[in-house]
Write an enzyme that holds these catalytic residues in place. Structure first.
Site, PDB file in Angstrom:
ATOM      1  N   GLY A 173       0.706  -1.384   0.058  1.00  0.00           N
ATOM      2  CA  GLY A 173      -0.172   0.487  -0.268  1.00  0.00           C
ATOM      3  C   GLY A 173       0.853   1.315   0.305  1.00  0.00           C
ATOM      4  N   GLY A 199       6.428   4.698   6.269  1.00  0.00           N
ATOM      5  CA  GLY A 199       5.413   3.418   6.902  1.00  0.00           C
ATOM      6  C   GLY A 199       4.964   3.327   8.508  1.00  0.00           C
ATOM      7  N   GLU A 200       5.693   3.796   9.589  1.00  0.00           N
ATOM      8  CA  GLU A 200       5.211   3.121  10.687  1.00  0.00           C
ATOM      9  C   GLU A 200       4.959   4.627  11.864  1.00  0.00           C
ATOM     10  OE1 GLU A 200       7.325  -0.861  10.123  1.00  0.00           O
ATOM     11  OE2 GLU A 200       5.743  -0.799  11.422  1.00  0.00           O
ATOM     12  N   GLN A 210       0.268   7.554   3.298  1.00  0.00           N
ATOM     13  CA  GLN A 210       1.037   6.635   4.052  1.00  0.00           C
ATOM     14  C   GLN A 210       0.513   6.901   5.424  1.00  0.00           C
ATOM     15  OE1 GLN A 210       3.956   3.830   4.299  1.00  0.00           O
ATOM     16  NE2 GLN A 210       1.636   3.950   3.680  1.00  0.00           N
ATOM     17  N   ASN A 263       8.823  10.221  -2.771  1.00  0.00           N
ATOM     18  CA  ASN A 263       7.171  10.692  -3.295  1.00  0.00           C
ATOM     19  C   ASN A 263       6.216  11.698  -2.542  1.00  0.00           C
ATOM     20  OD1 ASN A 263       4.935  10.406  -4.465  1.00  0.00           O
ATOM     21  ND2 ASN A 263       4.738   8.983  -5.650  1.00  0.00           N
ATOM     22  N   THR A 269       2.794   9.635  -2.241  1.00  0.00           N
ATOM     23  CA  THR A 269       2.226   8.473  -1.531  1.00  0.00           C
ATOM     24  C   THR A 269       3.025   8.692  -0.406  1.00  0.00           C
ATOM     25  OG1 THR A 269       4.335   8.115  -2.821  1.00  0.00           O
ATOM     26  CG2 THR A 269       2.611   6.939  -3.546  1.00  0.00           C
ATOM     27  N   LYS A 318      14.473   7.546   6.013  1.00  0.00           N
ATOM     28  CA  LYS A 318      14.348   7.461   6.370  1.00  0.00           C
ATOM     29  C   LYS A 318      12.954   5.952   6.732  1.00  0.00           C
ATOM     30  CE  LYS A 318      16.878  10.607   9.817  1.00  0.00           C
ATOM     31  NZ  LYS A 318      16.436  11.314  10.740  1.00  0.00           N
ATOM     32  N   ARG A 363      15.021  12.396   3.402  1.00  0.00           N
ATOM     33  CA  ARG A 363      14.469  12.353   1.900  1.00  0.00           C
ATOM     34  C   ARG A 363      13.227  11.730   1.770  1.00  0.00           C
ATOM     35  NH1 ARG A 363      18.077  10.743  -2.750  1.00  0.00           N
ATOM     36  NH2 ARG A 363      17.593  12.787  -4.567  1.00  0.00           N
ATOM     37  N   ILE A 364      12.534  12.381   1.094  1.00  0.00           N
ATOM     38  CA  ILE A 364      11.389  12.516   0.842  1.00  0.00           C
ATOM     39  C   ILE A 364      10.792  11.880  -0.952  1.00  0.00           C
ATOM     40  CG2 ILE A 364       8.137  13.073   1.107  1.00  0.00           C
ATOM     41  CD1 ILE A 364      10.042  12.205   3.967  1.00  0.00           C
TER      42      ILE A 364
END
Ligand SMILES: Cc1cc2nc3c(=O)[nH]c(=O)nc-3n(C[C@H](O)[C@H](O)[C@H](O)COP(=O)(O)OP(=O)(O)OC[C@H]3O[C@@H](n4cnc5c(N)ncnc54)[C@H](O)[C@@H]3O)c2cc1C
Ligand code: SF4
Lengths: 705, 332
Positions: free
Chosen positions: A464, A671-672, A604, A597, A600, A668, A594-595
């Site tokens: 996801g 998701g969590e 998240q 995207n 998305t 880094k 760093r991001i």
């Protein structure tokens, strides 16, 4: 000139497939001649099967085979502990003996021509048990230390007990988080097909390679003989990190039936056949000086696990370094029960431990009459005081500043019950979030084609977060191609090996491998094609060229403590008469490197925020302490947030953070951390609104009356 | 799931005949309307009929409003009734109770008849992994008493069953003095809605006064001044798509700032939709003053019996009454 794809809010490359039904999920693979399996599960939590009568089931229409411990082939169950399995204990063996270890323990497998026939025949199986007392109620057992290295479960720095006794200000409370289930929309499902001694598994999983290794060990065959495919996953939140018993049963059934077998768990079975976030009980005692410097932290916790495996999670990790404190004691213990083994669920350990710690910090702020941000700033550590290492980067202060500004924190009046909107009580709360930067070895393949386009692949998963998309972006930039000329593939053991999609490590691990493979193939192409332009080089070469690259972490983890950090803020409105709490706003500011995207990534984070609302206000697998059955094992009575529970404002900011140490991409993981701290911020807001401190989640209306 | 034959009778008399043949034996034949509850029960192995007799197309699906009041055909869907302009305007408590129920998808499919006959959400009833449930297997005991009973009832319970009736619509209907039009091969009878559901007593498996071979043909609601100023308040753990912990249906006739007549019924707390006449009596003649309302609502507790997990409902339902009366009272 191609603009860099990294950093662009690229829409999901698989989005169209998903919304048009073109994405194939595990149970949907059209495997010819497939038979259907239905699992019969125990209705006692502990004991032995005395009689199991399958005669009626065997005679039922369409039944091909009925397997019980009496006739099932013996399986190898070779020693195997994958990185997502508990290190101590032995996994559940199915249909090998008459033991029942937990409610819902598989006791039979029915294979039939159709799903309806299999389900019906399964209801005809009669079992009687010699039931044993067992231990089911977490309130009724004495917690014990986990097996193994004590220093992992119990740590001490300074003299916390003494410091606590002599502290000027103290708070000392217990926090309870009940069992929660992952409840992904897609139920777990496996299709197994043997071809001689080779096995193909279409499975819902977060780790195709892990499934292959586990099933290889169970059946005593080489992992190379097993292909696992899992291109799309309809959510998992950790439930797909292990190969559960239904995967074994599908393969076993297919072997006996000599044809492909499909097993899909029902929603009720999801509460017995996969893991869950364990019930935790945590005492947190904080001692501080009157000016708000922490003098002591005692964090003493225990949580449920099964009788056959020691499941432990990072419950106390954050406490050891998040805030500066010279005297810290942490201890984790286990309540071994006749339940099935818990497992990783979004930010396993961290989200539970941080809930307790950050609620306790709020309680300390109240005791000190100090703003909760100010309290945290006063305890901002210079370095990781547990590991004695500098942080590779740590943006907590910036997160608090930006989060507070975007939230309007300065308008907060500190007294509980002091903010209102009409008849509603309004509360504002905040918490710190953190999650480790995990980076594991991974491999990736990159192939350039003569037409100048590229194919890139790694085993990986996309449960996801948008891995299909973000990997395409990483690959495009490393190749110097626009993203529509890069085709990325994942979700298959035939592709280069990757770690599980867990621990927020996919971008760091798989992303680094993808980047390295793409850079390498581009260099090779330019060198071999004798051109500075990739398209021209490929025309010269005139045939595909391909590399597979292994990437692995260096020694940064020995030199740095590496974590993502965040500051999260919540506003609740509570009807004081009716006890109804609604979250109105959540603001999160994150330092997560760093991001890749922003689109998305934001998804998240809002997913994590909504998950945090569920944890704070409604999620609870209600275990009947007499039987061990989950009474609300369905979507009507196990409440997860619906749209109407999601606040209109979910504001996500990623602070600028350039961390050259963590991994080649400087990421880094998100998701969590996105769920960490949310439940604490909400429960702190509930206190601010009502003056009531609810220390047992979820905060349902009955607790606020 | 037990295999069954789906019968699609051409007309009502054929449908009635199938069921009449089966007599008291539910295992032989049961009706299915929208199927939203029945299919859950089949899938969970709670119901195992040999035959399912479809009521689709054989029952009235009209929604009629006239001087006598409202008539809801048994086949009208929850969605149609909820959004019907006449219902919204003249019987808001019905519309609100329906909009607060389930989800749009379920409401599109589910019918009036099926709604008031849906089975309890008692988790022990719906999990055949528990042997003890008198409602599911008479004489087997009750796992909810002494178990996790947060979802169960505090009114009308017996030592054999404490299951709450789950329908929101039914709470609104009992408040408005609705009636049930029952049809059988031999004719028709009208039963007041308040008498339609039975208390569990020692036969919790028999939930209504419907006899074998009878169907609900329609539900009627008399025209009455209270209906227009009515309101449904539903309390639950999340904002939507969940059954009630506690709900209140209130209908008021107001004269200036005094309540002339009040109807109050509660959901989530009763083994059947629960009217609270003592509260109604205390509200008659009262002003909309919070203290007065609170005192009136306190009459609701008479006969309530908490069993641990559900005891909080006794306090919560009083608060729900106060709020629902205030809201209805403030309604133009
Ligand atoms: C996800 C979900 C959420 C829900 N949430 C709510 C909620 O919040 N509030 C609420 O009130 N309800 C809720 N429900 C229940 C829902 O309202 C009922 O399932 C629905 O109204 C039943 O209607 P149906 O036509 O589908 O009945 P069916 O499922 O077809 O039948 C239900 C029962 O009624 C019998 N029956 C049906 N029609 C007749 C008739 N005319 N005469 C005699 N017997 C008949 C059937 O034999 C069966 O026993 C929810 C349901 C679902 C699936
Ligand atoms: S309360 Fe009624 S429905 Fe629930 S277990 Fe007891 S007998 Fe069964």
């Amino acid at each position: 000139m191609i603009t860099a794809a990294i950093g662009q809010p690229v829409s999901r490359v698989d989005g169209r497939k998903k919304v048009t039904g073109g994405a194939t999920y595990a149970a949907e693979f059209d495997v010819p001649n497939v038979a259907h399996g239905s699992i019969v599960r125990s209705t006692v939590a502990s004991g032995r099967i005395t009689v199991i009568d399958s005669s009626a089931a065997e005679k039922a229409p369409g039944v091909i085979a009925v397997l019980t411990y009496r006739n099932a082939p013996k399986l190898a169950y070779a020693e195997h502990h994958g990185t997502t399995d508990p290190a101590v204990g032995e996994r559940l063996h199915v249909l090998q003996d008459d033991r029942v270890n937990h409610q819902g323990h598989p006791i039979a497998l029915v294979i039939a021509e159709t799903l309806e026939q299999a389900i019906h025949a399964a209801t005809l199986i009669r079992a009687t048990y010699a039931s044993e007392a067992g231990a089911i109620d977490i309130g009724g057992v004495e917690p014990v230390p986990p097996t193994g290295e004590a220093s992992k479960w119990e740590t001490r720095r300074g003299d916390p007990e003494k410091a606590l006794t002599s502290a000027e200000v103290k708070v000392d409370n217990s926090y309870v988080i009940p069992r929660e289930n992952h409840n992904p929309i897609e139920m777990h499902a496996t299709i197994a097909a043997w071809d001689g001694d080779r096995l193909t598994l279409w499975d819902k999983t977060q780790w195709v390679d892990g499934v292959a290794d586990e099933i290889a060990a169970v059946f005593g065959i080489p992992a190379e003989n097993i292909r696992v495919a899992s291109p799309f996953v309809g959510g998992a939140f950790g439930s797909g990190l292990r190969a559960w018993s239904h995967v074994t049963l599908a393969a076993l059934g297919a072997r006996v039936a000599k044809r492909p077998v499909k097993i899909m768990l029902s929603r009720r079975e999801m509460y017995y056949g996969t893991g869950y976030r364990p019930h935790t009980v945590q005492r947190v005692a904080l001692g501080a000086s009157r000016d708000g410097h922490l003098a002591a932290i005692v964090h003493d916790a225990y949580h449920e696990t099964s009788g056959y495996e020691d499941y432990t999670e990072a419950l106390l990790d954050a406490t050891r370094f998040l805030h500066s404190c010279p005297n810290v004691y942490t201890r984790d213990r286990l309540a071994r029960l006749n339940v099935h083994t818990p497992t990783w669920m979004r930010a396993p350990g961290e989200v539970s431990g941080v809930f307790a710690l950050e609620t306790a910090m709020d309680e300390l702020g109240v005791a000190l009459k100090m703003d909760p941000i100010e309290l945290r700033l006063r305890n901002e550590p210079e370095q990781d005081e547990y590991k004695n290492l500098p942080f590779s980067s740590r943006s907590t202060k910036e997160c608090y500043r930006i989060g507070a500004e975007r939230f309007g924190w300065s308008q907060r009046s500190s007294e509980p019950r002091s903010m209102r909107d009409g008849g509603l009580l309004v509360g504002w709360g905040m918490a710190t979030a953190t999650y480790p930067m995990n980076f594991a070895p991974a491999s990736a393949m990159a192939r350039l084609l003569p037409d100048g386009t590229a194919e890139v692949a790694a085993a990986a998963s996309d449960i996801g977060p948008g891995t299909w998309t973000s990997m395409t972006q990483v690959a495009a930039d490393a190749l110097g191609l626009p993203i529509d000329q890069v085709k990325f593939t994942l979700g298959d053991t035939s592709l280069p090996k990757t770690p599980p999609q867990g621990g927020s490590m996919t971008m760091a691990s798989v992303g680094s491998a993808v980047q390295a493979a793409c850079r390498k193939v581009r260099e090779d192409a330019l060198a071999r094609g004798g051109a500075n332009d990739l398209a021209e080089a490929m025309r010269h070469i005139g045939e595909p060229i391909e590399v597979t690259v292994d990437s692995k972490p260096g020694d940064a983890s020995q030199r740095f403590s590496m974590h993502a950090f965040g500051g999260v803020f919540a506003e609740v409105a509570i009807d004081p008469d009716l006890g109804q709490t609604r979250v109105r706003r959540i603001v999160g500011a994150y330092g997560a490197g760093r991001i890749i995207n922003p689109k998305t990534s934001r998804s998240q984070c809002i997913g994590g925020m909504i998950g945090g609302i569920g944890m704070a206000l409604m999620e609870h697998s209600v275990v009947d302490p007499r039987s061990g059955r989950v009474t609300n094992a369905n979507f009507a009575e196990y409440a997860i947030p619906v749209h109407a529970d999601a606040p209109a404002v979910m504001d996500v900011t990623f602070v600028d953070e350039h961390d050259p140490h963590v991994n080649p991409l400087g990421v880094k993981g998100l998701g969590e951390i996105s769920i960490v701290g949310i439940a604490a911020a909400i429960s702190n807001a509930v206190f601010h609104a009502t003056g009531k401190r609810i220390r047992e989640l979820p905060i349902t209306p009955d607790k606020l009356l | 799931m037990h295999p069954f034959t789906l019968e699609r009778p051409r007309d009502l008399s054929a449908a009635l005949a199938f069921r009449a043949q089966a007599g008291r034996n539910d295992a032989a034949a049961e009706y299915i309307a929208g199927g939203t509850d029945m299919i859950q029960l089949l899938q969970e192995d709670v119901r195992k009929p040999e035959r399912l007799v479809s009521l689709a197309g054989v029952l009235d699906d009209g929604i009629d409003i006239g001087p006598q009041g409202l008539r809801l055909g048994a086949s009208a869907t929850m969605a149609e009734v909820a959004a019907h302009p006449g219902v919204v305007e003249q019987f808001p408590v019905i519309s609100e109770a329906l909009f607060a129920s389930a989800s749009p998808q379920v409401r599109n499919q589910a019918t009036m008849g099926g709604n008031v006959l849906q089975r309890t959400r008692c988790p022990y009833f719906r999990d055949v992994g528990y042997a003890a449930c008198n409602k599911r297997s008479p004489g087997s005991g009750c796992a909810a008493i002494g178990g996790e009973n947060r979802w169960n009832a505090v009114f009308g319970t017996s030592d054999n069953c404490i299951a709450a009736h789950a329908s929101d619509l039914a709470v609104a209907l009992v408040a408005l003095d609705a009636s049930v039009e029952i049809r059988s091969a031999t004719g028709q009878r009208i039963v007041p809605f308040a008498d339609f559901h039975r208390l569990p007593g020692d036969t919790p498996h028999i939930e209504t006064v419907l006899e074998p071979g009878e169907v609900i043909a329609a539900i009627t609601v008399p025209a009455h001044p209270v209906a227009r100023r009515s309101h449904y308040l539903k309390l639950r753990d999340r904002a939507s798509f969940e059954f009630a912990l506690v709900s209140a249906a209130v209908a008021l006739d107001i004269d200036g700032d005094r309540i002339r007549e009040a109807r109050v019924a509660l959901g989530g707390v009763g083994t059947k939709p629960w009217r609270v006449p003592k509260v109604e009596a205390a509200l008659a003649g009262a002003g909309l003053d919070p203290e007065v309302l609170r005192k009136a609502a306190a009459h609701a507790v008479e006969g309530a019996q908490g069993r641990g997990g559900n005891t909080f409902k006794i306090e919560l339902m009083q608060r729900a009454i106060v709020r629902a009366v205030e809201t209805a009272g403030g309604r133009a």
